[in-house]
Design a protein around this motif. Structure first.
Motif, short mmCIF file in Angstrom:
data_model
loop_
_atom_site.label_atom_id
_atom_site.label_comp_id
_atom_site.label_asym_id
_atom_site.label_seq_id
_atom_site.Cartn_x
_atom_site.Cartn_y
_atom_site.Cartn_z
N ALA A 1 0.84 -1.19 -0.08
CA ALA A 1 -0.12 0.13 -0.10
C ALA A 1 1.18 1.29 0.03
CB ALA A 1 -0.97 -0.07 1.14
N HIS B 1 -0.24 5.05 -0.65
CA HIS B 1 -1.07 5.12 0.51
C HIS B 1 -0.34 5.23 1.86
CE1 HIS B 1 -4.34 4.17 -2.20
NE2 HIS B 1 -3.76 3.14 -2.85
N GLN C 1 -10.02 6.95 3.52
CA GLN C 1 -8.51 6.59 2.81
C GLN C 1 -8.09 5.17 3.31
OE1 GLN C 1 -9.51 9.15 4.89
NE2 GLN C 1 -9.51 10.85 3.34
N GLU D 1 -9.90 2.78 0.68
CA GLU D 1 -9.28 3.02 -0.75
C GLU D 1 -7.88 2.47 -0.77
OE1 GLU D 1 -9.24 7.37 -1.07
OE2 GLU D 1 -11.45 7.32 -1.25
N ALA D 2 -7.09 2.59 0.29
CA ALA D 2 -5.84 2.00 0.56
C ALA D 2 -5.78 0.29 0.07
CB ALA D 2 -5.03 2.28 1.60
#
Length: 174
Positions: free
Chosen positions: A25, A30, A51, A54-55
């Motif tokens: 990641a 990320h 977040q 999403e990562a």
């Protein structure tokens, strides 16, 4: 374990540990710590941030909507609400009332999801906690938000009448 952690574990590439997920990641740009990856994959986590999801989605190639759903969140997040052109005539207090109303609606939606999750999994009380959302509206309850919305609607109607009268006077050349 949680539905989210089950989904994450089911999609781990062969031989990957939580540490490898975090490392990958970070390579993809990320911010994901080894500890956070371990918590999410191990089922010891609260409500994930956008977040975080999403990562995980990017790193493990899982559709974001699927991760959000497994986390008990709205699967598809829409575009931010853009008020109509006429909203430029709203005063500050009216805008604040609308913001409180929206925040209350989001809180109620999330609390409803939390209650559903609690009913289906009594072990998952950490996940149903929504402290960030509880603060989002500055403590306004549903009654306050409804009253604020009614006040905003009344003020908006008065402003529409004023604007219509002003336009009418302009037509007449006054």
């Amino acid at each position: 374990m949680t539905e989210l952690s089950d989904l994450l574990r089911a999609n781990l590439p062969k031989g990957w540990s939580a540490r490898q997920v975090a490392r990958e990641a970070r390579k993809r740009g990320h911010k994901l710590s080894d500890a956070a990856a371990t918590s999410y994959i191990g089922g010891r986590h609260g409500t994930p941030s956008d977040q975080m999801l999403e990562a995980l989605a990017d790193t493990l190639r899982i559709p974001l909507a699927r991760l959000r759903s497994a986390a008990g969140l709205v699967a598809q997040v829409g575009d931010p609400w853009v008020p109509p052109e006429s909203s430029r005539y709203l005063r500050g207090d009216q805008r604040a009332a609308l913001e409180r109303l929206i925040a209350t609606m989001v809180i109620r939606e999330e609390e409803g999801r939390g209650e559903q999750a609690e009913a289906s999994s009594a072990d998952d009380q950490q996940q149903t906690s929504r402290p960030a959302l509880a603060v989002a509206d500055g403590g306004a309850d549903e009654g306050e938000a409804a009253a604020a919305a009614a006040q905003a609607a009344e003020s908006a109607a008065a402003q529409r009448r004023e604007i219509a009268e002003m336009k009418e006077r302009q037509k007449r050349g006054e």
